[in-house]
Enzyme design. Structure first.
Site, PDB file in Angstrom:
ATOM      1  N   HIS A 140       6.775  59.345  -6.428  1.00  0.00           N
ATOM      2  CA  HIS A 140       5.317  59.266  -6.396  1.00  0.00           C
ATOM      3  C   HIS A 140       4.866  58.243  -5.371  1.00  0.00           C
ATOM      4  O   HIS A 140       5.278  57.094  -5.419  1.00  0.00           O
ATOM      5  CB  HIS A 140       4.770  58.883  -7.777  1.00  0.00           C
ATOM      6  CG  HIS A 140       4.793  60.011  -8.758  1.00  0.00           C
ATOM      7  ND1 HIS A 140       4.019  60.047  -9.885  1.00  0.00           N
ATOM      8  CD2 HIS A 140       5.496  61.165  -8.769  1.00  0.00           C
ATOM      9  CE1 HIS A 140       4.236  61.168 -10.540  1.00  0.00           C
ATOM     10  NE2 HIS A 140       5.146  61.862  -9.886  1.00  0.00           N
ATOM     11  N   TYR A 173       3.130  47.032  -8.257  1.00  0.00           N
ATOM     12  CA  TYR A 173       3.489  48.274  -8.944  1.00  0.00           C
ATOM     13  C   TYR A 173       4.809  48.853  -8.417  1.00  0.00           C
ATOM     14  O   TYR A 173       5.655  49.290  -9.196  1.00  0.00           O
ATOM     15  CB  TYR A 173       2.354  49.306  -8.815  1.00  0.00           C
ATOM     16  CG  TYR A 173       2.480  50.432  -9.810  1.00  0.00           C
ATOM     17  CD1 TYR A 173       1.987  50.310 -11.100  1.00  0.00           C
ATOM     18  CD2 TYR A 173       3.115  51.624  -9.456  1.00  0.00           C
ATOM     19  CE1 TYR A 173       2.124  51.335 -12.023  1.00  0.00           C
ATOM     20  CE2 TYR A 173       3.252  52.659 -10.375  1.00  0.00           C
ATOM     21  CZ  TYR A 173       2.755  52.497 -11.659  1.00  0.00           C
ATOM     22  OH  TYR A 173       2.901  53.518 -12.563  1.00  0.00           O
ATOM     23  N   LYS A 231       6.814  48.063 -16.341  1.00  0.00           N
ATOM     24  CA  LYS A 231       7.726  47.065 -15.789  1.00  0.00           C
ATOM     25  C   LYS A 231       8.976  46.742 -16.615  1.00  0.00           C
ATOM     26  O   LYS A 231       9.932  46.162 -16.096  1.00  0.00           O
ATOM     27  CB  LYS A 231       6.960  45.738 -15.581  1.00  0.00           C
ATOM     28  CG  LYS A 231       5.989  45.783 -14.443  1.00  0.00           C
ATOM     29  CD  LYS A 231       6.725  45.861 -13.113  1.00  0.00           C
ATOM     30  CE  LYS A 231       5.824  46.273 -11.990  1.00  0.00           C
ATOM     31  NZ  LYS A 231       6.420  47.235 -11.087  1.00  0.00           N
ATOM     32  N   TYR A 267      -4.271  56.346 -14.739  1.00  0.00           N
ATOM     33  CA  TYR A 267      -4.577  55.255 -15.666  1.00  0.00           C
ATOM     34  C   TYR A 267      -6.093  55.251 -15.844  1.00  0.00           C
ATOM     35  O   TYR A 267      -6.825  55.151 -14.850  1.00  0.00           O
ATOM     36  CB  TYR A 267      -4.155  53.902 -15.076  1.00  0.00           C
ATOM     37  CG  TYR A 267      -2.654  53.690 -14.997  1.00  0.00           C
ATOM     38  CD1 TYR A 267      -1.913  54.157 -13.913  1.00  0.00           C
ATOM     39  CD2 TYR A 267      -1.992  52.993 -15.998  1.00  0.00           C
ATOM     40  CE1 TYR A 267      -0.544  53.942 -13.842  1.00  0.00           C
ATOM     41  CE2 TYR A 267      -0.614  52.768 -15.931  1.00  0.00           C
ATOM     42  CZ  TYR A 267       0.102  53.248 -14.846  1.00  0.00           C
ATOM     43  OH  TYR A 267       1.450  53.034 -14.782  1.00  0.00           O
ATOM     44  N   PRO A 326       3.410  47.709 -21.782  1.00  0.00           N
ATOM     45  CA  PRO A 326       3.900  48.756 -20.870  1.00  0.00           C
ATOM     46  C   PRO A 326       2.926  49.191 -19.769  1.00  0.00           C
ATOM     47  O   PRO A 326       3.280  50.033 -18.957  1.00  0.00           O
ATOM     48  CB  PRO A 326       4.214  49.922 -21.813  1.00  0.00           C
ATOM     49  CG  PRO A 326       3.381  49.691 -23.014  1.00  0.00           C
ATOM     50  CD  PRO A 326       3.190  48.217 -23.144  1.00  0.00           C
TER      51      PRO A 326
HETATM   52  P1  RFL Z   1      16.871  48.285 -24.997  1.00  0.00           P
HETATM   53  O1  RFL Z   1      16.614  49.507 -24.229  1.00  0.00           O
HETATM   54  O2  RFL Z   1      16.035  47.994 -26.189  1.00  0.00           O
HETATM   55  O3  RFL Z   1      18.406  48.334 -25.406  1.00  0.00           O
HETATM   56  C1  RFL Z   1      18.978  47.456 -26.353  1.00  0.00           C
HETATM   57  C2  RFL Z   1      20.151  48.144 -26.986  1.00  0.00           C
HETATM   58  O4  RFL Z   1      20.771  47.257 -27.908  1.00  0.00           O
HETATM   59  C3  RFL Z   1      21.039  47.925 -29.123  1.00  0.00           C
HETATM   60  N1  RFL Z   1      21.082  46.931 -30.202  1.00  0.00           N
HETATM   61  C4  RFL Z   1      22.230  46.464 -30.739  1.00  0.00           C
HETATM   62  N2  RFL Z   1      23.521  46.749 -30.479  1.00  0.00           N
HETATM   63  C5  RFL Z   1      24.463  46.100 -31.211  1.00  0.00           C
HETATM   64  N3  RFL Z   1      24.161  45.179 -32.192  1.00  0.00           N
HETATM   65  C6  RFL Z   1      22.877  44.862 -32.461  1.00  0.00           C
HETATM   66  N4  RFL Z   1      22.586  43.955 -33.405  1.00  0.00           N
HETATM   67  C7  RFL Z   1      21.852  45.501 -31.719  1.00  0.00           C
HETATM   68  N5  RFL Z   1      20.498  45.435 -31.734  1.00  0.00           N
HETATM   69  C8  RFL Z   1      20.050  46.303 -30.808  1.00  0.00           C
HETATM   70  C9  RFL Z   1      19.902  48.934 -29.246  1.00  0.00           C
HETATM   71  O5  RFL Z   1      20.227  50.025 -30.102  1.00  0.00           O
HETATM   72  C10 RFL Z   1      19.720  49.359 -27.798  1.00  0.00           C
HETATM   73  O6  RFL Z   1      20.538  50.461 -27.473  1.00  0.00           O
HETATM   74  O7  RFL Z   1      16.781  46.976 -24.061  1.00  0.00           O
HETATM   75  P2  RFL Z   1      17.143  46.812 -22.489  1.00  0.00           P
HETATM   76  O8  RFL Z   1      18.455  47.462 -22.179  1.00  0.00           O
HETATM   77  O9  RFL Z   1      16.916  45.389 -22.162  1.00  0.00           O
HETATM   78  O10 RFL Z   1      16.052  47.726 -21.750  1.00  0.00           O
HETATM   79  C11 RFL Z   1      14.696  47.402 -21.776  1.00  0.00           C
HETATM   80  C12 RFL Z   1      13.843  48.677 -21.770  1.00  0.00           C
HETATM   81  O11 RFL Z   1      14.282  49.539 -22.784  1.00  0.00           O
HETATM   82  C13 RFL Z   1      12.346  48.391 -21.952  1.00  0.00           C
HETATM   83  O12 RFL Z   1      11.972  47.250 -21.219  1.00  0.00           O
HETATM   84  C14 RFL Z   1      11.475  49.576 -21.494  1.00  0.00           C
HETATM   85  O13 RFL Z   1      11.669  50.712 -22.302  1.00  0.00           O
HETATM   86  C15 RFL Z   1       9.985  49.207 -21.519  1.00  0.00           C
HETATM   87  N6  RFL Z   1       9.106  50.314 -21.122  1.00  0.00           N
HETATM   88  C16 RFL Z   1       8.936  50.642 -19.788  1.00  0.00           C
HETATM   89  N7  RFL Z   1       9.635  50.001 -18.830  1.00  0.00           N
HETATM   90  C17 RFL Z   1       9.528  50.390 -17.523  1.00  0.00           C
HETATM   91  O14 RFL Z   1      10.180  49.777 -16.667  1.00  0.00           O
HETATM   92  N8  RFL Z   1       8.731  51.434 -17.114  1.00  0.00           N
HETATM   93  C18 RFL Z   1       8.002  52.134 -18.019  1.00  0.00           C
HETATM   94  O15 RFL Z   1       7.344  53.103 -17.627  1.00  0.00           O
HETATM   95  C19 RFL Z   1       8.055  51.729 -19.407  1.00  0.00           C
HETATM   96  N9  RFL Z   1       7.365  52.392 -20.328  1.00  0.00           N
HETATM   97  C20 RFL Z   1       8.453  51.078 -22.081  1.00  0.00           C
HETATM   98  C21 RFL Z   1       7.571  52.110 -21.644  1.00  0.00           C
HETATM   99  C22 RFL Z   1       8.671  50.882 -23.442  1.00  0.00           C
HETATM  100  C23 RFL Z   1       8.007  51.668 -24.357  1.00  0.00           C
HETATM  101  N10 RFL Z   1       8.301  51.441 -25.705  1.00  0.00           N
HETATM  102  C24 RFL Z   1       8.600  52.459 -26.613  1.00  0.00           C
HETATM  103  C25 RFL Z   1       8.633  50.095 -26.136  1.00  0.00           C
HETATM  104  C26 RFL Z   1       6.882  52.883 -22.551  1.00  0.00           C
HETATM  105  C27 RFL Z   1       7.079  52.651 -23.902  1.00  0.00           C
HETATM  106  C28 RFL Z   1       6.285  53.525 -24.831  1.00  0.00           C
HETATM  107  C1  PHB Z   2       5.740  56.625 -19.010  1.00  0.00           C
HETATM  108  O1  PHB Z   2       5.796  57.661 -18.320  1.00  0.00           O
HETATM  109  O2  PHB Z   2       6.305  56.526 -20.111  1.00  0.00           O
HETATM  110  C2  PHB Z   2       4.952  55.467 -18.521  1.00  0.00           C
HETATM  111  C3  PHB Z   2       4.408  55.512 -17.240  1.00  0.00           C
HETATM  112  C4  PHB Z   2       3.667  54.438 -16.787  1.00  0.00           C
HETATM  113  C5  PHB Z   2       3.488  53.331 -17.598  1.00  0.00           C
HETATM  114  C6  PHB Z   2       4.050  53.277 -18.861  1.00  0.00           C
HETATM  115  C7  PHB Z   2       4.790  54.355 -19.318  1.00  0.00           C
HETATM  116  O3  PHB Z   2       2.739  52.287 -17.142  1.00  0.00           O
END
Ligand code: RFL
Ligand code: PHB
Length: 392
Positions: free
Chosen positions: A72, A385, A297, A201, A293
């Site tokens: 994008h 971004y 990031k 957005y 989110p």
């Molecule tokens: P994770 O992905 O949470 O992985 C942690 C792993 O550790 C396991 N775990 C354990 N394992 C062993 N023993 C324990 N006691 C444990 N406790 C936990 C878990 O099962 C899991 O597998 O952390 P990590 O690797 O640091 O990654 C971080 C990302 O997941 C997070 O920052 C992003 O998902 C945030 N986020 C977004 N980030 C972006 O860069 N771009 C996005 O567009 C974006 N959109 C989002 C998001 C997060 C969202 N939610 C649901 C929080 C959109 C949403 C809706």
């Molecule tokens: C997503 O596609 O899940 C998404 C995209 C942009 C954001 C957050 C989440 O800022």
């Protein structure tokens, strides 16, 4: 069992760390509480910064990302009944973002680790860390009813915000910075063709909305809702109705509807623990910091931590030098706070705060108008971004 670095968590942080260390000849074991199927199906982030995508490609795990990821070059901001495009590539000298699901990144990394003999322990319970104060740290966990132990030189806590690692840093040795928000996101995944080629957005009187996607057939969308929102109160028709209202501002397009495949509520929080290291334990990604989110990031910031830590550990195992390891926390925190600032700003700009007064609302409108009408202000948004340079 013995390894050089014991990694807790098989999310993007733990898996990428294991992979990058493998490329440097450093041995790891990854211990994950969930099953492989569970982590491969967990729908979360969707947007990769320019540098994050490049990191995966350079590490040899970007083939599918390059084939299937959607590049994008811009995003849209909707407010006051109009759509404004921010041309990311034009404003940043050619950078772009790639829409590619976090679970796809996770699948690619698991595949790469297993095909080169990586040791990944899924469905491990009761993970405990020991000895990080001395020079013989270790991990213990239960798998298939058996208690197992790993001796290692370092432990990497990549276990997300609700993991156990952060709890091993003594209270007297850390400081926590946090902020919560008076709203959350209701997210849906739907079998519907994305109605816009680029993300939208939207700031609307009813609250924030975001139109995103996972592929040419799958729409991902979010609506601002209450932190304690009861999903049962939201019929599918109500979700679509709000998406139409909040996103279709200038009559130019219509959100495509389709069966809703998944839905959930994501709370919003900003959180940082300092420092991100305690003796032989390093905290990485969401274990150390959370951003709301809105700026997309979280996963990107996690990957930036991993780059720093993998290089520092490789240095240490190659030459015994500890200067990069000693600087790990300070190096990462510089980026962490830049990203905290940006994520907080995007969130404040685009959401409705229940306690905002009319003056505050007018100021936000004025700021949005400045962002889309001043090239300098658009550039500030664009360069954050697509991702700040790694050497800030
Ligand atoms: P994770 O992905 O949470 O992985 C942690 C792993 O550790 C396991 N775990 C354990 N394992 C062993 N023993 C324990 N006691 C444990 N406790 C936990 C878990 O099962 C899991 O597998 O952390 P990590 O690797 O640091 O990654 C971080 C990302 O997941 C997070 O920052 C992003 O998902 C945030 N986020 C977004 N980030 C972006 O860069 N771009 C996005 O567009 C974006 N959109 C989002 C998001 C997060 C969202 N939610 C649901 C929080 C959109 C949403 C809706
Ligand atoms: C997503 O596609 O899940 C998404 C995209 C942009 C954001 C957050 C989440 O800022």
């Amino acid at each position: 069992m013995r390894t050089q670095v014991a990694i807790i968590g098989a999310g993007p942080s733990g898996l990428l760390l294991s992979h990058l260390l493998h490329l440097e000849g450093v041995d790891t074991v990854v211990v994950e509480s969930q099953s492989r199927a569970y982590v491969e199906a967990r729908i979360r982030a969707g947007v990769l910064e320019h540098g994050a995508a490049q990191t995966l490609v350079e590490a040899g795990v970007g083939a599918r990302l390059q084939r299937e990821g959607l590049v994008h070059h811009g995003i849209n901001l909707n407010f006051s009944g109009q759509t404004h495009r921010i041309d990311l590539s034009d404003l940043t000298g050619g950078s772009a973002v790639t829409v590619y699901g976090q679970h796809e990144v996770v699948k690619d990394l698991i595949e790469a680790r297993l095909s080169s003999g990586g040791d990944l322990r899924f469905a491990a319970s009761d993970v405990q860390i020991s000895g990080i104060d001395g020079d013989a740290p270790g991990l213990a966990f239960t798998q298939d009813g058996q208690r197992q132990e790993i001796a290692c030189a370092f432990v990497a806590g990549c276990d997300g915000f609700h993991g156990v690692s952060r709890g091993y840093v003594p209270a007297s040795q850390h400081r926590i910075y946090e902020r919560s928000y008076p709203f959350a996101w209701l997210g849906i995944l739907a079998a519907a063709r994305p109605a816009s080629e680029e993300l939208i957005y939207a700031r609307h009187a009813n609250g924030f909305a975001l139109l995103s996607m996972r592929s040419a057939e799958i729409t991902r969308a979010y609506l601002q809702c209450a932190p304690d929102e009861d999903l049962a109160q939201w019929s599918d028709a109500h979700v679509w109705d709000e998406l139409h209202k909040r996103l279709e501002v200038d009559g130019a397009f219509r959100v495509n509807e389709g069966p809703i495949l998944q839905r959930g509520v994501t709370p919003m929080r900003s959180f940082v623990i300092e420092p991100m290291q305690y003796r032989r334990l390093f905290l990485v990604g969401d274990a150390a910091h959370i951003v709301p989110p809105t700026g997309a990031k979280g996963m990107n910031l996690a990957m930036a931590d991993v780059r720093v830590l993998s290089r520092a550990l490789a240095d240490y195992f190659r030459s015994g030098k500890t200067d990069r390891l000693d600087a790990y926390s300070a190096t990462c925190l510089r980026r962490v706070w830049q990203v905290q600032r940006f994520s907080w700003w995007m969130t404040a700009l685009l959401h409705r705060f229940p306690d905002a007064d009319a003056f505050g609302e007018r100021l936000r409108d004025a700021e949005l108008r400045h962002v889309v009408s001043s090239r300098a202000a658009s550039r500030v948004l664009a360069e954050n971004y697509v991702g700040l340079p790694y050497d800030i």
